[in-house]
Design a protein around this motif. Structure first.
Motif, PDB file in Angstrom:
ATOM      1  N   ALA A 227       0.837  -1.206   0.000  1.00  0.00           N
ATOM      2  CA  ALA A 227       0.000   0.000   0.000  1.00  0.00           C
ATOM      3  C   ALA A 227       0.871   1.255   0.000  1.00  0.00           C
ATOM      4  O   ALA A 227       0.540   2.244  -0.657  1.00  0.00           O
ATOM      5  CB  ALA A 227      -0.930  -0.012   1.212  1.00  0.00           C
ATOM      6  N   PHE A 228       1.994   1.212   0.713  1.00  0.00           N
ATOM      7  CA  PHE A 228       2.909   2.361   0.685  1.00  0.00           C
ATOM      8  C   PHE A 228       3.471   2.566  -0.718  1.00  0.00           C
ATOM      9  O   PHE A 228       3.602   3.706  -1.186  1.00  0.00           O
ATOM     10  CB  PHE A 228       4.036   2.181   1.707  1.00  0.00           C
ATOM     11  N   VAL A 229       3.810   1.459  -1.387  1.00  0.00           N
ATOM     12  CA  VAL A 229       4.303   1.572  -2.764  1.00  0.00           C
ATOM     13  C   VAL A 229       3.239   2.253  -3.628  1.00  0.00           C
ATOM     14  O   VAL A 229       3.542   3.167  -4.414  1.00  0.00           O
ATOM     15  CB  VAL A 229       4.663   0.174  -3.326  1.00  0.00           C
ATOM     16  N   VAL A 230       1.980   1.831  -3.455  1.00  0.00           N
ATOM     17  CA  VAL A 230       0.880   2.421  -4.223  1.00  0.00           C
ATOM     18  C   VAL A 230       0.767   3.919  -3.942  1.00  0.00           C
ATOM     19  O   VAL A 230       0.639   4.735  -4.867  1.00  0.00           O
ATOM     20  CB  VAL A 230      -0.454   1.713  -3.879  1.00  0.00           C
ATOM     21  N   VAL A 231       0.853   4.297  -2.675  1.00  0.00           N
ATOM     22  CA  VAL A 231       0.706   5.707  -2.300  1.00  0.00           C
ATOM     23  C   VAL A 231       1.827   6.536  -2.922  1.00  0.00           C
ATOM     24  O   VAL A 231       1.594   7.622  -3.465  1.00  0.00           O
ATOM     25  CB  VAL A 231       0.706   5.844  -0.759  1.00  0.00           C
ATOM     26  N   VAL A 232       3.036   6.007  -2.894  1.00  0.00           N
ATOM     27  CA  VAL A 232       4.171   6.743  -3.456  1.00  0.00           C
ATOM     28  C   VAL A 232       4.030   6.857  -4.973  1.00  0.00           C
ATOM     29  O   VAL A 232       4.247   7.927  -5.553  1.00  0.00           O
ATOM     30  CB  VAL A 232       5.494   6.050  -3.061  1.00  0.00           C
ATOM     31  N   ILE A 233       3.628   5.766  -5.631  1.00  0.00           N
ATOM     32  CA  ILE A 233       3.452   5.808  -7.080  1.00  0.00           C
ATOM     33  C   ILE A 233       2.341   6.777  -7.463  1.00  0.00           C
ATOM     34  O   ILE A 233       2.467   7.573  -8.389  1.00  0.00           O
ATOM     35  CB  ILE A 233       3.140   4.390  -7.635  1.00  0.00           C
ATOM     36  N   GLY A 234       1.240   6.724  -6.720  1.00  0.00           N
ATOM     37  CA  GLY A 234       0.079   7.540  -7.077  1.00  0.00           C
ATOM     38  C   GLY A 234       0.268   9.011  -6.753  1.00  0.00           C
ATOM     39  O   GLY A 234      -0.419   9.854  -7.313  1.00  0.00           O
ATOM     40  N   GLY A 235       1.179   9.316  -5.862  1.00  0.00           N
ATOM     41  CA  GLY A 235       1.325  10.697  -5.419  1.00  0.00           C
ATOM     42  C   GLY A 235       0.682  10.825  -4.054  1.00  0.00           C
ATOM     43  O   GLY A 235      -0.515  10.545  -3.888  1.00  0.00           O
ATOM     44  N   ILE A 236       1.471  11.254  -3.060  1.00  0.00           N
ATOM     45  CA  ILE A 236       0.994  11.246  -1.682  1.00  0.00           C
ATOM     46  C   ILE A 236      -0.180  12.209  -1.514  1.00  0.00           C
ATOM     47  O   ILE A 236      -0.104  13.363  -1.929  1.00  0.00           O
ATOM     48  CB  ILE A 236       2.154  11.613  -0.746  1.00  0.00           C
ATOM     49  N   GLY A 237      -1.264  11.719  -0.938  1.00  0.00           N
ATOM     50  CA  GLY A 237      -2.432  12.557  -0.672  1.00  0.00           C
ATOM     51  C   GLY A 237      -3.501  12.505  -1.748  1.00  0.00           C
ATOM     52  O   GLY A 237      -4.580  13.050  -1.567  1.00  0.00           O
ATOM     53  N   SER A 238      -3.218  11.847  -2.877  1.00  0.00           N
ATOM     54  CA  SER A 238      -4.185  11.853  -3.973  1.00  0.00           C
ATOM     55  C   SER A 238      -4.971  10.540  -4.050  1.00  0.00           C
ATOM     56  O   SER A 238      -4.392   9.477  -4.203  1.00  0.00           O
ATOM     57  CB  SER A 238      -3.465  12.084  -5.303  1.00  0.00           C
ATOM     58  N   ILE A 239      -6.312  10.659  -3.912  1.00  0.00           N
ATOM     59  CA  ILE A 239      -7.162   9.472  -3.996  1.00  0.00           C
ATOM     60  C   ILE A 239      -7.158   8.920  -5.422  1.00  0.00           C
ATOM     61  O   ILE A 239      -7.047   7.710  -5.645  1.00  0.00           O
ATOM     62  CB  ILE A 239      -8.611   9.816  -3.581  1.00  0.00           C
ATOM     63  N   LYS A 240      -7.255   9.818  -6.393  1.00  0.00           N
ATOM     64  CA  LYS A 240      -7.222   9.367  -7.792  1.00  0.00           C
ATOM     65  C   LYS A 240      -5.899   8.681  -8.088  1.00  0.00           C
ATOM     66  O   LYS A 240      -5.845   7.652  -8.758  1.00  0.00           O
ATOM     67  CB  LYS A 240      -7.396  10.580  -8.737  1.00  0.00           C
ATOM     68  N   GLY A 241      -4.826   9.280  -7.566  1.00  0.00           N
ATOM     69  CA  GLY A 241      -3.505   8.687  -7.730  1.00  0.00           C
ATOM     70  C   GLY A 241      -3.435   7.308  -7.104  1.00  0.00           C
ATOM     71  O   GLY A 241      -2.848   6.380  -7.666  1.00  0.00           O
ATOM     72  N   ALA A 242      -4.065   7.159  -5.920  1.00  0.00           N
ATOM     73  CA  ALA A 242      -4.062   5.859  -5.249  1.00  0.00           C
ATOM     74  C   ALA A 242      -4.768   4.817  -6.109  1.00  0.00           C
ATOM     75  O   ALA A 242      -4.312   3.669  -6.210  1.00  0.00           O
ATOM     76  CB  ALA A 242      -4.733   5.965  -3.884  1.00  0.00           C
ATOM     77  N   LEU A 243      -5.874   5.217  -6.758  1.00  0.00           N
ATOM     78  CA  LEU A 243      -6.595   4.267  -7.605  1.00  0.00           C
ATOM     79  C   LEU A 243      -5.735   3.854  -8.788  1.00  0.00           C
ATOM     80  O   LEU A 243      -5.566   2.661  -9.070  1.00  0.00           O
ATOM     81  CB  LEU A 243      -7.914   4.897  -8.090  1.00  0.00           C
ATOM     82  N   ALA A 244      -5.157   4.854  -9.472  1.00  0.00           N
ATOM     83  CA  ALA A 244      -4.312   4.544 -10.625  1.00  0.00           C
ATOM     84  C   ALA A 244      -3.120   3.697 -10.205  1.00  0.00           C
ATOM     85  O   ALA A 244      -2.794   2.676 -10.837  1.00  0.00           O
ATOM     86  CB  ALA A 244      -3.841   5.842 -11.284  1.00  0.00           C
ATOM     87  N   GLY A 245      -2.473   4.104  -9.100  1.00  0.00           N
ATOM     88  CA  GLY A 245      -1.304   3.371  -8.617  1.00  0.00           C
ATOM     89  C   GLY A 245      -1.657   1.948  -8.235  1.00  0.00           C
ATOM     90  O   GLY A 245      -0.913   1.006  -8.528  1.00  0.00           O
ATOM     91  N   ALA A 246      -2.812   1.763  -7.567  1.00  0.00           N
ATOM     92  CA  ALA A 246      -3.202   0.434  -7.108  1.00  0.00           C
ATOM     93  C   ALA A 246      -3.435  -0.503  -8.288  1.00  0.00           C
ATOM     94  O   ALA A 246      -2.969  -1.647  -8.289  1.00  0.00           O
ATOM     95  CB  ALA A 246      -4.462   0.526  -6.242  1.00  0.00           C
ATOM     96  N   ILE A 247      -4.151  -0.032  -9.311  1.00  0.00           N
ATOM     97  CA  ILE A 247      -4.420  -0.881 -10.474  1.00  0.00           C
ATOM     98  C   ILE A 247      -3.096  -1.211 -11.175  1.00  0.00           C
ATOM     99  O   ILE A 247      -2.839  -2.362 -11.561  1.00  0.00           O
ATOM    100  CB  ILE A 247      -5.385  -0.179 -11.463  1.00  0.00           C
ATOM    101  N   LEU A 248      -2.229  -0.187 -11.306  1.00  0.00           N
ATOM    102  CA  LEU A 248      -0.945  -0.385 -11.962  1.00  0.00           C
ATOM    103  C   LEU A 248      -0.100  -1.418 -11.218  1.00  0.00           C
ATOM    104  O   LEU A 248       0.457  -2.353 -11.821  1.00  0.00           O
ATOM    105  CB  LEU A 248      -0.213   0.969 -11.993  1.00  0.00           C
ATOM    106  N   VAL A 249      -0.028  -1.285  -9.889  1.00  0.00           N
ATOM    107  CA  VAL A 249       0.767  -2.226  -9.092  1.00  0.00           C
ATOM    108  C   VAL A 249       0.150  -3.628  -9.155  1.00  0.00           C
ATOM    109  O   VAL A 249       0.861  -4.626  -9.351  1.00  0.00           O
ATOM    110  CB  VAL A 249       0.876  -1.744  -7.621  1.00  0.00           C
ATOM    111  N   GLY A 250      -1.179  -3.704  -9.027  1.00  0.00           N
ATOM    112  CA  GLY A 250      -1.845  -5.005  -9.065  1.00  0.00           C
ATOM    113  C   GLY A 250      -1.590  -5.733 -10.368  1.00  0.00           C
ATOM    114  O   GLY A 250      -1.230  -6.909 -10.376  1.00  0.00           O
ATOM    115  N   VAL A 251      -1.756  -5.020 -11.470  1.00  0.00           N
ATOM    116  CA  VAL A 251      -1.594  -5.659 -12.782  1.00  0.00           C
ATOM    117  C   VAL A 251      -0.119  -5.993 -13.032  1.00  0.00           C
ATOM    118  O   VAL A 251       0.213  -7.089 -13.505  1.00  0.00           O
ATOM    119  CB  VAL A 251      -2.163  -4.751 -13.898  1.00  0.00           C
ATOM    120  N   THR A 252       0.800  -5.073 -12.680  1.00  0.00           N
ATOM    121  CA  THR A 252       2.224  -5.327 -12.889  1.00  0.00           C
ATOM    122  C   THR A 252       2.677  -6.548 -12.100  1.00  0.00           C
ATOM    123  O   THR A 252       3.373  -7.424 -12.615  1.00  0.00           O
ATOM    124  CB  THR A 252       3.066  -4.118 -12.426  1.00  0.00           C
ATOM    125  N   ASP A 253       2.270  -6.612 -10.836  1.00  0.00           N
ATOM    126  CA  ASP A 253       2.699  -7.720  -9.999  1.00  0.00           C
ATOM    127  C   ASP A 253       2.177  -9.045 -10.547  1.00  0.00           C
ATOM    128  O   ASP A 253       2.925 -10.015 -10.683  1.00  0.00           O
ATOM    129  CB  ASP A 253       2.199  -7.495  -8.566  1.00  0.00           C
TER     130      ASP A 253
END
Lengths: 303, 382
Positions: A227-253
């Motif tokens: 989840a920290f990786v997702v937050v850093v990828i998405g941009g700290i504090g951004s909910i939209k960023g968290a969504l984009a980061g989470a999907i990106l991390v999930g699919v990449t992994d």
């Protein structure tokens, strides 16, 4: 390798991503609004899973278990904020990390004290057991349900932040906390609400994952790192960023675990390809994070 | 006055009992907190149960229990403390091989006995064997080897095999392959600690496998069993005994029914010592014992047997008494080989639901009789 297998793996990545989003959303919200690094966010995930397992064992009803998980995690989060974290907003991040790390230990041993050392039983609800056919693909119904719940929650959260009064206060709190306090908004109450909301999302993630993973002490920490990786990828504090980061991390992994050994198999012998491929796959999300940070040092949607 | 009298009486009793055999101090280092705690707690509970049942002989043995938190460096600190300041005579209790590898070589060099209740890394079974090191559980490869052997009996011809990417995971798949005669539909190493196996399960489905063998310790195995049974592949599962043991089964319930696994012990193993052990353990702790509990119990019995024959002050005599392995094992038969690892039977077990709804293992066959581990020949001891 067939198209069906690829689609199945994409769905798996999406499911993993939506689960990561539920974790990362709370984390990024708390960091964005209060500037607090909360290592104990994984403990709230564990609280959710244990509450769901206990409620499901007592009532046999999974919906009730979900509600219990949300309530228990939100309550634990609110208490955590009021009793401990409130004192840490003005301290530097090192103090916050130290205090919330202590909270992890307290939650873990407290959970063991109440529930014992052995993993709890929590099964997929009867209605969602088995698989669903989509064309030539048969996919576990429960994983599809997780995707649906995750996406619905993401939309709900977006609406909450962009369309409600509370959302306006949260966004204002992110932008300038002195100013909204000056405007007469009870900032302490707002912080408790935001923290409880983030905690409830973590609890929901724990309760949804409980039936397909092990409900045990310490289950939150591996997810927390992701989840920290997702937050850093998405941009700290951004909910939209968290969504984009989470999907990106999930699919990449997921795709990394599946495709890397296959791709390497075309250039080296199978056993070496499996070994190197699986080693690379476990690094894939960190490589992704490094690449994105080189490209955008504040993350995808960070400011 | 009354208190002084009782104290005096107690002292007299203590003096009388110490006169018969020298008191013994045992250091029990185990994983008692964190995700792996279930295993350490079971081994400890089995160990203490045997001492409790032994009555006076058991009360002469002082046990100092400490938690290694599943960290090798903590294990080393605890062992140093127990040897130097608590002055223990025997160390035991470690569950995880990486901790055992950090603790055991130094402990045995200081002439302390180490009796392993679980960890059996190959390094300590082959060239690194030591007269002061006894393994009362198994050599790490054994359960995988036994399942590999029994998979031939089950008629599997195209197995998909899966383990975490760390030394014990590789030993596991190599152990399985040492005896399995069929083809491999695939071989996959996952990250240690991974708990979502959707990607791997999709690969297993697409591989055309007729069965799946996996070694995934602790929560990883629980996650895999739940997800695999939910994916509707219908393929049979098999694994080492500890992937389907009493710490795992209550958490997965019906999802594991019908799975085969191999171990040197089972709660239904038919001998009087085992029946008594299972009954006593259930009565004392209100749960079925796991294989770790049986190993802890046997380890305590081994110490009691040596204690009855020799004095710890006479190191050579005590060594001979341990090596004789003259104790009523719950495994039916047990002796030490040249490398002081067990020579014992391995049974094929199937996960079943008892009439009272408890999910547990039932012996369905014998995989190996008097199995010697693969590293014994490399050990220079006779």
């Amino acid at each position: 390798m067939t198209a069906t297998l690829l689609i199945e793996q994409l769905l798996n990545g999406l499911q993993f991503g939506t689960m990561l989003f539920l974790m990362a959303a709370g984390l990024t919200l708390v960091f964005g609004v209060m500037g607090l690094i909360n290592l104990a966010h994984g403990s709230l995930y564990m609280v959710g899973a244990f509450a769901a397992a206990t409620a499901a064992a007592a009532t046999g009803n999974f919906l009730f278990a979900l509600v219990a998980a949300l309530a228990a995690a939100a309550l634990a989060g609110a208490l955590m904020e009021m009793l401990v974290l409130r004192r840490l907003y003005r301290r530097d991040h090192l103090d916050q990390v130290l205090a919330t790390f202590a909270l992890i230990l307290i939650f873990s041993e407290g959970t063991r004290w109440v529930f014992g050392s052995f993993p709890l039983y929590l099964d997929v609800p009867k209605a969602l057991a088995g698989t669903v056919r989509i064309g030539s693909l048969s996919y576990p119904a429960y994983r599809l349900a997780i995707i649906v719940i995750g996406v619905t929650t993401a939309i709900g959260l977006w609406a909450l932040i962009n369309r409600t009064r509370l959302g306006v206060q949260i966004r204002a709190g992110e932008a300038d906390r002195e100013m909204i306090a000056a405007l007469g908004i009870d900032i302490a109450r707002l912080y408790t609400i935001v923290f409880a909301l983030g905690a409830a999302l973590a609890g929901l993630a724990g309760a949804l994952i409980g039936p397909i993973q092990s409900v045990q002490v310490g289950m939150g920490e591996p997810v927390l790192i992701m989840a920290f990786v997702v937050v850093v990828i998405g941009g700290i504090g951004s909910i939209k960023g968290a969504l984009a980061g989470a999907i990106l991390v999930g699919v990449t992994d997921t795709l990394g675990r599946f495709l890397l050994p296959v791709l390497l198999g075309t250039v080296m012998e199978p056993s070496a390809a499996t070994a190197v491929g699986s080693a690379l796959a476990s690094m894939s999300i960190y490589i992704l994070m490094a690449l994105i940070l080189v490209w955008r040092p504040t993350g995808l949607m960070g400011s | 006055m009354k208190r002084i009298l009782t104290t005096a009486a107690l002292a007299a009793i203590l003096a009388a009992s110490t006169a018969t055999a020298a008191p013994l101090k045992v250091g029990f280092i185990s994983t008692l907190s964190g995700g792996g705690a279930g295993l350490g707690i079971d081994a400890r509970d089995g160990f203490l149960l045997a001492l409790k049942q032994a009555g006076d002989a058991g009360s002469e043995i002082t046990v100092i229990t400490e938690d290694d938190q599943q960290k090798p460096e903590i294990g080393v600190q605890l062992a140093d403390k127990m040897i130097q300041s608590d002055k223990v005579d025997i160390l035991t209790g470690i569950i995880f091989s990486n901790i055992a590898l950090a603790v055991v070589p130094a402990a045995v060099k200081q002439d302390k006995f180490y009796l392993s209740v679980n960890a059996g890394p190959s390094q300590l079974a082959g060239k690194g064997c030591d007269p002061n090191y006894f393994n009362v559980a198994y050599q790490n490869d054994n359960q995988h080897e036994a399942m590999g052997e029994y998979s031939n009996t089950l008629g599997y011809k195209n197995a998909f095999i899966l383990a975490p990417n760390y030394p014990a995971g590789k030993d596991s798949l190599n152990g399985f392959k040492r005896f399995y005669k069929g083809e491999l539909a695939g071989e996959n190493y996952v990250k240690l600690g991974q708990t979502d196996f959707a990607a791997e399960i999709a690969q297993i489905k697409a591989s055309g496998a007729d069965s799946v063998f996996f070694f995934l310790p602790g929560g990883m195995g629980i996650s895999f069993i739940k997800q695999f049974s939910n994916a509707g592949t219908g393929l049979p599962m098999m694994g080492p005994g500890f992937s389907f043991d009493q710490d795992v089964l209550p958490a997965v319930g019906d999802a594991a029914l019908g799975a085969h696994n191999a171990a040197q012990w089972s709660p239904d193993l038919d001998n009087p010592a085992n029946k008594a052990f299972v009954e006593a353990f259930e009565a004392e702790y209100k749960r079925l014992p796991s294989v770790y509990a049986s190993q802890g119990y046997d380890t305590a019995l081994l110490i009691l047997s040596a204690q009855a024959k020799a004095d710890i002050a006479d190191h050579d005599a005590y060594h001979a008494a341990l090596k004789a392995a003259d104790f009523p094992t719950v495994r039916g038969s047990f002796r030490f080989g040249n490398n002081q690892h067990p020579i014992q039977n391995f049974y094929a077990r199937e996960v079943v639901k008892r009439d009272d709804g408890v999910v547990t293992n039932k012996i369905v066959g014998t995989a190996f009789e008097d199995h010697v581990d693969a590293y014994a020949a490399e050990c220079p001891m006779k």
